[in-house]
Write an enzyme that holds these catalytic residues in place. Structure first.
Site, PDB file in Angstrom:
ATOM      1  N   ASP A  74       0.856  -1.180   0.000  1.00  0.00           N
ATOM      2  CA  ASP A  74       0.000   0.000   0.000  1.00  0.00           C
ATOM      3  C   ASP A  74       0.899   1.239   0.000  1.00  0.00           C
ATOM      4  OD1 ASP A  74      -2.144   1.680   0.135  1.00  0.00           O
ATOM      5  OD2 ASP A  74      -2.682   1.214   2.211  1.00  0.00           O
ATOM      6  N   ASP A 106      -2.846   2.454  -6.132  1.00  0.00           N
ATOM      7  CA  ASP A 106      -1.810   2.533  -5.108  1.00  0.00           C
ATOM      8  C   ASP A 106      -1.726   1.334  -4.164  1.00  0.00           C
ATOM      9  OD1 ASP A 106      -4.252   3.116  -3.962  1.00  0.00           O
ATOM     10  OD2 ASP A 106      -3.462   4.618  -2.596  1.00  0.00           O
ATOM     11  N   GLU A 107      -2.440   0.256  -4.453  1.00  0.00           N
ATOM     12  CA  GLU A 107      -2.290  -0.922  -3.596  1.00  0.00           C
ATOM     13  C   GLU A 107      -2.587  -2.198  -4.371  1.00  0.00           C
ATOM     14  OE1 GLU A 107      -5.166  -1.636  -0.442  1.00  0.00           O
ATOM     15  OE2 GLU A 107      -6.505  -0.132  -1.295  1.00  0.00           O
TER      16      GLU A 107
END
Length: 359
Positions: free
Chosen positions: A8, A103-104
């Site tokens: 993350d 983003d993860e």
């Protein structure tokens, strides 16, 4: 035994802005819409988070919390380019990658390409590569299940690395507050706490039948997960079928004006989530639950995909006008988007259409 990593990125959009523009470094910034309109915060820097500024918060409220807050228009092309580079780093170690957003992502490294063998070492190398090649930080959680890996990645942010081995999982789940369990929202958490169920250990005292009786089908999941049983696999091809936002209110809504206010907030959230996942939908569904728990839905489909806040808001208001609200009290409202199409990348002016979501 599976080896799963959850990566993350730390305050992703804001961190990219601070990396690219030195004048933002060390400052409280919020990537998102203007506080002068209906803008919302997409991501806040850690300097801003100290003041209580959070993602999905109305920009006007964020400014009240932090008078020095700097608002930055999002640059989705830049974020997508960084995300693509991060994905390339992941692919050096495994092809079993399940992205959750820009983003993860989950990575299954049970059998890694380089024969490293240690998921913890792989996570360290990935974090270092992201730092060296992109000048950004990421937090990682390492475990044998998706659920625990995701919780672990959030434990020591920013730039964290947390490993929870198989022998520690059950004890870890027993200490976990119920609101941290997957699928437990505010309403369910409140119900659990009213029953004296505050932690995983409390849930563990109940039988599977009891959990199903109190919480429906989710009870089966709670029964397994509190014992460290999570059989979900990392899916390298993940298709999002719908995106939604809903809220249950402490006091029932009676007037259309009250409902319009809450639908505006929900439309903001949905448009933000669509933008984050680079999606637009052809079908909008309005969900209402009355004080007597009767639930209804109304939907409308379009020939071309949409995702703009104003389009979503106008549609649900139109749908609401076709609902008989006489002598009705509304305890829940929800908006969902489905039937996704390709994202329209440019407006008539030639600028990125996604940015208009934050006007």
């Amino acid at each position: 035994m599976r080896k799963i990593i959850h990566i993350d990125m730390d305050a992703f959009y804001a961190s990219v802005e601070q990396r690219d523009f030195p004048e933002y470094r060390g400052k409280a910034i919020a990537v998102g819409g203007s506080p002068n309109g209906r803008g919302v915060v997409a991501t806040a820097s850690y300097e801003a988070r100290k003041f209580g500024v959070k993602s999905a918060m109305p920009s006007r409220q964020a400014l009240q919390l932090c008078a020095e807050l700097i608002f930055v228009r999002p640059r989705f092309d830049a974020y997508k380019a960084v995300s693509t580079h991060i994905r390339e780093i992941f692919s050096r170690y495994t092809d079993i990658i399940e992205p959750l957003s820009l983003d993860e992502a989950y990575l299954d490294v049970t059998e890694d390409k380089l024969g490293i063998g240690s998921a913890l070492e792989i996570a360290k190398q990935i974090k270092q590569a992201i730092k060296d090649e992109l000048n950004l930080t990421a937090s990682a959680g390492v475990s044998s299940s998706k659920f625990v890996a995701k919780i672990a990645s959030d434990m020591n942010k920013p730039d964290g690395l947390t490993f929870i081995g198989p022998s520690k999982i059950e004890g870890f789940m027993e200490m976990l507050p119920v609101e941290r369990f997957f699928g437990v929202g505010k309403v369910t958490a409140k119900k659990m706490k009213s029953m004296g169920l505050n932690t995983g250990a409390d849930l563990k005292k109940l039988s599977e039948d009891d959990l199903v009786r109190y919480f429906g089908k989710s009870g089966k999941f709670y029964f397994k997960i509190v014992r460290g049983i999570d059989e979900r696999t990392v899916k390298s091809e993940r298709t999002i079928k719908s995106l939604a936002a809903e809220d249950t209110f402490e006091h029932d809504l009676i007037t259309p004006e009250e409902m319009h206010t809450e639908l505006s907030k929900l439309a903001d959230k949905v448009s933000l989530r669509l933008a984050k996942n680079e999606l637009k939908g052809r079908t909008i569904t309005l969900k209402l639950k009355y004080s007597d728990f009767k639930q209804i839905t109304r939907n409308q489909s379009f020939p071309n995909p949409i995702g703009d806040y104003q389009e979503i808001f106008n549609t649900v208001i139109s749908l609401l006008e076709n609902v008989d609200l006489q002598n009705k009290k509304v305890r829940l409202l929800g908006i969902s988007m489905s039937n996704f199409g390709e994202l329209v990348m440019y407006s008539k002016s030639g600028n990125s259409y996604q940015l208009e979501l934050f006007e």
